[in-house]
Design a protein around this motif. Sequence first.
Motif, short mmCIF file in Angstrom:
data_model
loop_
_atom_site.label_atom_id
_atom_site.label_comp_id
_atom_site.label_asym_id
_atom_site.label_seq_id
_atom_site.Cartn_x
_atom_site.Cartn_y
_atom_site.Cartn_z
N VAL A 164 31.58 -66.69 47.52
CA VAL A 164 32.60 -66.98 48.53
C VAL A 164 33.89 -67.44 47.87
N LEU A 165 34.99 -66.86 48.30
CA LEU A 165 36.33 -67.22 47.83
C LEU A 165 37.16 -67.63 49.04
N VAL A 166 37.72 -68.82 49.05
CA VAL A 166 38.57 -69.28 50.15
C VAL A 166 39.95 -68.63 50.02
N THR A 167 40.51 -68.22 51.15
CA THR A 167 41.79 -67.50 51.16
C THR A 167 42.73 -68.10 52.20
N PRO A 168 44.03 -67.81 52.09
CA PRO A 168 45.00 -68.30 53.08
C PRO A 168 45.01 -67.43 54.33
N GLY A 170 42.99 -64.61 57.17
CA GLY A 170 42.40 -63.29 57.06
C GLY A 170 43.35 -62.23 56.56
N GLN A 171 44.63 -62.31 56.96
CA GLN A 171 45.59 -61.29 56.54
C GLN A 171 45.81 -61.35 55.03
N GLY A 172 45.92 -62.56 54.50
CA GLY A 172 46.06 -62.70 53.06
C GLY A 172 44.85 -62.17 52.32
N ALA A 173 43.66 -62.42 52.89
CA ALA A 173 42.44 -61.91 52.27
C ALA A 173 42.42 -60.39 52.26
N LEU A 174 42.80 -59.78 53.38
CA LEU A 174 42.84 -58.31 53.45
C LEU A 174 43.79 -57.73 52.41
N SER A 175 44.96 -58.33 52.30
CA SER A 175 45.95 -57.84 51.34
C SER A 175 45.40 -57.88 49.92
N THR A 176 44.79 -59.01 49.56
CA THR A 176 44.26 -59.14 48.21
C THR A 176 43.12 -58.15 47.96
N VAL A 177 42.19 -58.07 48.89
CA VAL A 177 41.02 -57.21 48.70
C VAL A 177 41.41 -55.75 48.58
N LEU A 178 42.20 -55.25 49.51
CA LEU A 178 42.51 -53.82 49.51
C LEU A 178 43.33 -53.41 48.28
N ARG A 179 44.24 -54.28 47.84
CA ARG A 179 45.02 -53.96 46.65
C ARG A 179 44.18 -54.06 45.38
N ALA A 180 43.14 -54.92 45.44
CA ALA A 180 42.27 -55.06 44.27
C ALA A 180 41.33 -53.87 44.11
N LEU A 181 40.99 -53.20 45.21
CA LEU A 181 39.96 -52.15 45.15
C LEU A 181 40.48 -50.81 44.64
N VAL A 182 41.66 -50.43 45.07
CA VAL A 182 42.15 -49.08 44.73
C VAL A 182 43.63 -49.13 44.41
N PRO A 183 44.12 -48.23 43.55
CA PRO A 183 45.55 -48.22 43.21
C PRO A 183 46.38 -47.57 44.31
N ALA A 184 47.69 -47.81 44.25
CA ALA A 184 48.62 -47.20 45.20
C ALA A 184 48.46 -45.69 45.21
N ILE A 331 44.74 -65.41 42.72
CA ILE A 331 45.42 -66.42 41.92
C ILE A 331 46.83 -65.96 41.56
N VAL A 332 46.97 -64.71 41.18
CA VAL A 332 48.28 -64.16 40.84
C VAL A 332 49.21 -64.22 42.07
N ASP A 333 48.66 -63.93 43.23
CA ASP A 333 49.46 -63.90 44.46
C ASP A 333 49.97 -65.28 44.85
N ASP A 334 49.06 -66.28 44.91
CA ASP A 334 49.45 -67.57 45.50
C ASP A 334 48.84 -68.79 44.83
N LEU A 335 48.28 -68.64 43.64
CA LEU A 335 47.69 -69.72 42.85
C LEU A 335 46.45 -70.31 43.52
N PHE A 336 46.63 -70.98 44.68
CA PHE A 336 45.49 -71.57 45.37
C PHE A 336 45.87 -71.84 46.82
N VAL A 337 44.87 -72.12 47.63
CA VAL A 337 45.08 -72.42 49.05
C VAL A 337 45.30 -73.92 49.20
N SER A 338 46.26 -74.30 50.02
CA SER A 338 46.60 -75.71 50.25
C SER A 338 45.34 -76.57 50.40
N ARG A 339 45.20 -77.57 49.53
CA ARG A 339 44.02 -78.42 49.58
C ARG A 339 43.93 -79.23 50.88
N PRO A 340 45.02 -79.87 51.36
CA PRO A 340 44.90 -80.60 52.62
C PRO A 340 44.42 -79.72 53.78
#
Length: 460
Positions: A164-168, A170-184, A331-340
């Motif tokens: 499990v990876l926490v993300t900012p 659902g939209q941010g998660a989708l962006s990261t996942v889809l760009r990670a899977l296949v090239p433009a 991590i490259v996109d946003d480093l981490f999700v706000s801890r608070p």
Amino acid sequence: MDNSSSVDRVVATLRARATTLPAGAKLPSSRALVTELGVGPVTVQRAIDQLVADGTVSTRPGAGTFVARPAATGAADTDWQRVALGASPVQAAGIVAALSEPPEDVHDMARGYLDASLQPTSRLAAATARAARRPQAWSVPPHQGLGELRSWFARQLGADREDVLVTPGGQGALSTVLRALVPAGSPVLVAVPGYPGVISLLRSAGLVPVPVPTDADGVRPELLERAFATTGARVLYLQPTYANPDGHVLAAERRRPVLDIAAAAGAFVVEDDFARWLGHGPTPPPSLLRDDADGRVITINSLTKSAAPSLRIGCVVARGPVMQRIAALRIVDDLFVSRPLQEAAVELVTGAGWGPHLRTLAATLADRVDTLTAALARDLPECTYRRPRGGFSLWLRLPRGTDDADLARRALAEGVAVGPGRHYVVAEEDAAHLRLCVAGLDAAHVPDAVKRLARAFHAA
């Protein structure tokens, strides 16, 4: 009148007054405004804060509030930017339409976010206050997310915490996942009608969305197989549980064929599980993760739709080397999700009130959909639909020849905001649709909203 409406009224009054005064003119004191406008001092202060933020007024400690002087900015010649930028790859019309707040006197059936009456606002406020007092609340969190939050998501989805990876959100998660899977330039299969956010995301990332039709039981296996064979795609995106916009559920007898077809194509399945807690009936089906033996399914979940729009907390569940790539890109996109915000989410979902909130939410959405279908049967019998099994929206099929965008404009003029169906598809369709949302509209207002839509429809 609620406090937010009072603030808006004071803002409008003071802004109108400021436009009639010269720059530097002093406005009445806060005490005088409280008496004149019949509101509390907190309301006046919040209104002044808004006007300061947008540059209408300025404040001087001990002196008062003054009409701000206009910023001295000359007209810039920015035409060079058109040459430098070239054609824009960003296509966000569908998302902007779904996020835009309609005027106050308009029934909102366009946006898919819970209204204030359905949000656990008091619990969120308490959770946020407790979270801010937690040790290390403002320090750097673990890059994969807080362990408590990852464990909670893992229990809900039937996964291992380490996957499990926490993300900012659902939209941010989708962006990261889809760009990670296949090239433009790669094709990505998308079950349609589908979420406009993913369609816009794919196009903006240089990926090519390829539509695969669905019916009442979800994506059609025979068309899915053909789409993989035709395109050579290596990713399928779908929402198998209470899909947006029609609320369908992938039928039990289709789950295995869909995964087998993806396996034969050597493809990943991206499962957008955004509406897991928004069912209108029995317990929702398990995540596709349950049936996945080889790390093919990547599941995305979020708290936004079931709690509040600004609780931008979600997760990705993935197994194998692909998780390393997804985590690295996040991590490259946003480093981490706000801890608070993560701490507040833990406080909220592990509290005693979370279960009752979800039950009340599901029952209320079901009641609103029942009211909507009754009103449609009475006032718009020319249009057809399938009752959604969950979620917050209904997919209304319009008679052939109807222009969905034109009807949406006419409906807005009548006082009801709806979503044009063209934002939810990838290619041409044989009929136009509207998405009608009940997340932001109380059941008591649904019949009037449908009457207004019917007036627009019959006028068109």
